[in-house]
Scaffold this motif. Structure first.
Motif, PDB file in Angstrom:
ATOM      1  N   PRO A   1      54.240 104.845 125.568  1.00 32.37           N
ATOM      2  CA  PRO A   1      55.250 104.288 126.474  1.00 32.37           C
ATOM      3  C   PRO A   1      54.997 102.799 126.690  1.00 32.37           C
ATOM      4  N   LEU A   2      56.069 102.037 126.707  1.00 34.33           N
ATOM      5  CA  LEU A   2      55.975 100.577 126.774  1.00 34.33           C
ATOM      6  C   LEU A   2      56.358 100.081 128.167  1.00 34.33           C
ATOM      7  N   ILE A   3      55.510  99.235 128.741  1.00 39.58           N
ATOM      8  CA  ILE A   3      55.824  98.579 130.007  1.00 39.58           C
ATOM      9  C   ILE A   3      56.243  97.138 129.710  1.00 39.58           C
TER      10      ILE A   3
ATOM     11  N   PHE B   1      64.748 104.850 129.402  1.00 37.77           N
ATOM     12  CA  PHE B   1      64.513 103.550 130.017  1.00 37.77           C
ATOM     13  C   PHE B   1      64.382 103.718 131.529  1.00 37.77           C
ATOM     14  N   LEU B   2      63.159 103.554 132.022  1.00 37.34           N
ATOM     15  CA  LEU B   2      62.876 103.665 133.452  1.00 37.34           C
ATOM     16  C   LEU B   2      62.855 102.255 134.037  1.00 37.34           C
TER      17      LEU B   2
ATOM     18  N   PRO C   1      60.632 108.060 122.772  1.00 37.90           N
ATOM     19  CA  PRO C   1      60.451 106.632 123.067  1.00 37.90           C
ATOM     20  C   PRO C   1      60.767 106.349 124.540  1.00 37.90           C
ATOM     21  N   VAL C   2      59.782 105.820 125.239  1.00 36.01           N
ATOM     22  CA  VAL C   2      59.936 105.549 126.671  1.00 36.01           C
ATOM     23  C   VAL C   2      59.594 104.084 126.936  1.00 36.01           C
ATOM     24  N   VAL C   3      60.498 103.399 127.619  1.00 31.21           N
ATOM     25  CA  VAL C   3      60.271 102.020 128.040  1.00 31.21           C
ATOM     26  C   VAL C   3      60.436 101.951 129.550  1.00 31.21           C
ATOM     27  N   ALA C   4      59.501 101.292 130.217  1.00 36.86           N
ATOM     28  CA  ALA C   4      59.596 101.046 131.654  1.00 36.86           C
ATOM     29  C   ALA C   4      59.638  99.542 131.884  1.00 36.86           C
ATOM     30  N   ALA C   5      60.422  99.116 132.843  1.00 35.59           N
ATOM     31  CA  ALA C   5      60.507  97.692 133.151  1.00 35.59           C
ATOM     32  C   ALA C   5      60.476  97.503 134.656  1.00 35.59           C
TER      33      ALA C   5
ATOM     34  N   TYR D   1      52.134  97.211 126.223  1.00 35.58           N
ATOM     35  CA  TYR D   1      52.654  96.185 127.132  1.00 35.58           C
ATOM     36  C   TYR D   1      53.447  95.132 126.375  1.00 35.58           C
ATOM     37  N   LEU D   2      54.439  94.617 127.049  1.00 33.73           N
ATOM     38  CA  LEU D   2      55.191  93.462 126.568  1.00 33.73           C
ATOM     39  C   LEU D   2      55.515  92.603 127.784  1.00 33.73           C
ATOM     40  N   ASP D   3      55.012  91.378 127.800  1.00 36.14           N
ATOM     41  CA  ASP D   3      55.307  90.452 128.885  1.00 36.14           C
ATOM     42  C   ASP D   3      56.485  89.578 128.485  1.00 36.14           C
ATOM     43  N   LEU D   4      57.501  89.544 129.344  1.00 33.01           N
ATOM     44  CA  LEU D   4      58.694  88.749 129.065  1.00 33.01           C
ATOM     45  C   LEU D   4      58.701  87.522 129.970  1.00 33.01           C
ATOM     46  N   HIS D   5      59.014  86.388 129.389  1.00 36.37           N
ATOM     47  CA  HIS D   5      59.014  85.104 130.091  1.00 36.37           C
ATOM     48  C   HIS D   5      60.395  84.475 129.997  1.00 36.37           C
ATOM     49  N   PRO D   6      60.636  83.386 130.711  1.00 38.86           N
ATOM     50  CA  PRO D   6      61.884  82.645 130.506  1.00 38.86           C
ATOM     51  C   PRO D   6      62.039  82.235 129.043  1.00 38.86           C
TER      52      PRO D   6
END
Length: 457
Positions: free
Chosen positions: A20-22, A90-91, A115-119, A147-152
């Motif tokens: 699972p991806l955060i 998608f949570l 496939p599970v993604v949490a945001a 993990y995936l960190d999202l930025h501007p």
């Protein structure tokens, strides 16, 4: 809107070891849009669960966390079949339901085929708050998530969004020839990015209208919304006020005329001390609103092992928000190099920090102890197992010998300088144009960069 993170999502989806991806990041950096767009392009359907003000789903996760039970409930709530492997679960806003964070462990262990993604935003803040209420009722799924960190938006993403795909490719790939040919145009776009920044809504407003005021209105709303979050997620009125004071102090301290950019607790409020504001800094870092750059005592490997947590620099998450907070006016954009020369390098440093972090780098900085030596290196990076000092110059003036002295004193093999000069390389130094910052450190490893006349040091 194209985001570089799409490539990472595709790699995650195709991985045989997928967990699972955060997707983590500050509010309004585009997490929901990214996942929904990815899900629509990659899967047959998306089971989108939004926990914000969704008491029914919160109650569902308050019971058994059996993976099949939860998938049944999610399917019924979203009208999908999340068991079929062709549906992305998608949570969203998962920080509002810490039990759902704990449930990611069950999805990993019992249904790795799904496939599970949490945001979410403020994930660390939300989990700590819940632990204070219910003891050990929730836990972080250590080792059970990716993990995936999202930025501007980074500069190359910004350039692409406003309709310059070829230039965006040149920047992201570090194409020296194209960068050289279009350096004037890229410098103009860099000025615009300094003002508009990378918050998705601000970029969209500017892209649609070409109106700087429209982008600034979005930025001012975001600044107000972030302040509202302080009181929403922090129960102590005293701590809320300390977070607010710290938040207001960051752009002020960045903009001050000083050879040293380190953050000062005493500058937050007269008589301010670390014990009063340390938690406020931690909260802003956890919320993704500021980036903390620790000082290192020497360029040793790993850099983390030489970090001195007593001293650090703080940058805002976005250069456009920095401009909004400091009152940068649009007229500066048409006044030649004033933006690059008059503001003492603050925007250049903020820009470089933002691009490095968006690219996955972990920057540090170095400063002398002030007793026997003086001086500072803007950033230190660990590249291919070696320390690489980075100097940031706001324009084409690269005078000064502090970087060369640092390299010599510590016997380092290479260094980088960001400026408005072209992409050039000498034996120990690579000059990277500011507008190519997001292609670093890939540029550093490239052997075919022009070896023109050695740079002055």
């Amino acid at each position: 809107m194209y985001r570089n993170a799409m490539i990472k999502l595709l790699a995650w989806s195709d991985s045989p070891h997928r967990k699972p991806l955060i997707v983590n990041g500050a509010r309004q950096v585009g997490k929901t849009w990214l996942v929904l767009t990815f899900g629509a392009n990659r899967y047959d359907s998306v089971a989108h669960v939004v926990f914000l003000e969704n008491e029914d789903m919160k109650r569902a996760f308050a019971g058994s966390l059996d993976a099949d039970r939860l998938l049944t409930i999610i399917g019924a709530a979203t009208g999908t079949n999340p068991r079929d492997g062709r549906t992305l679960v998608f949570l969203d806003e998962i920080q509002e339901c810490p039990r759902a964070i704990t449930a990611l462990k069950m999805f990993c262990e019992r249904r790795p085929d799904v496939p599970v993604v949490a945001a979410g935003s403020l994930l660390g803040v939300a989990l700590n708050r819940e632990r204070e209420k219910v003891g050990d009722g929730t836990s972080w799924p250590v080792g059970k998530v990716d993990y995936l960190d999202l930025h501007p938006l980074s500069f190359d993403e910004f350039v692409r969004e406003i309709g310059n795909s070829a230039l965006a490719d040149a920047v992201s790939q570090g194409d020296a020839d194209l960068i050289s040919v279009f350096s004037e145009r890229l410098t103009d776009l860099l000025r615009i990015y300094y003002y508009v920044g990378g918050m998705p809504e601000a970029v969209c407003r500017y892209s649609e209208t070409g109106d700087f005021a429209a982008a600034r209105a979005v930025q001012q709303t975001l600044l107000a919304d972030y302040e509202h979050d302080f009181s929403k997620h922090v129960e102590s009125a005293l701590e809320v006020e300390r977070i607010r004071q710290t938040w207001h102090s960051v752009p002020v301290q960045l903009a001050r005329e000083s050879d040293l950019r380190r953050f000062s607790y005493a500058s937050v409020r007269e008589g301010g001390r670390g014990r009063d504001y340390r938690d406020a800094v931690a909260w802003l870092v956890d919320a993704g609103l500021v980036t903390k750059i620790p000082r290192v005592t020497k360029p040793g490997i790993p850099l983390k092992g030489y970090a001195d947590e007593m001293y650090f620099k703080l940058y805002l998450l976005d250069i456009g928000l920095l401009g909004a907070a400091t009152g940068l006016e649009p007229r500066v954009l048409v006044e030649g190099n004033r933006l690059f020369t008059e503001y003492k390098g603050v925007y250049a440093e903020q820009f470089v920090c933002q691009q490095l972090v968006a690219g996955g780098a972990v920057p540090y900085y170095w400063s002398a102890d002030g007793k026997q030596k003086k001086g500072e290196v803007d950033f230190l990076l660990e590249v291919a197992g070696c320390p690489v000092p980075v100097e940031v110059k706001a324009d084409e003036n690269i005078a000064g010998g502090s970087l060369a002295a640092f390299v010599r004193d510590y016997g380092l093999g290479r260094a980088a300088r960001f400026s408005l000069r072209g992409l050039k390389k000498q034996d120990w130094l690579v000059n990277v144009p500011l507008y190519a910052a997001n292609a670093f450190p890939d540029i550093l490893e490239r052997p075919n960069i022009s070896h023109n006349m050695p740079l002055r040091t």
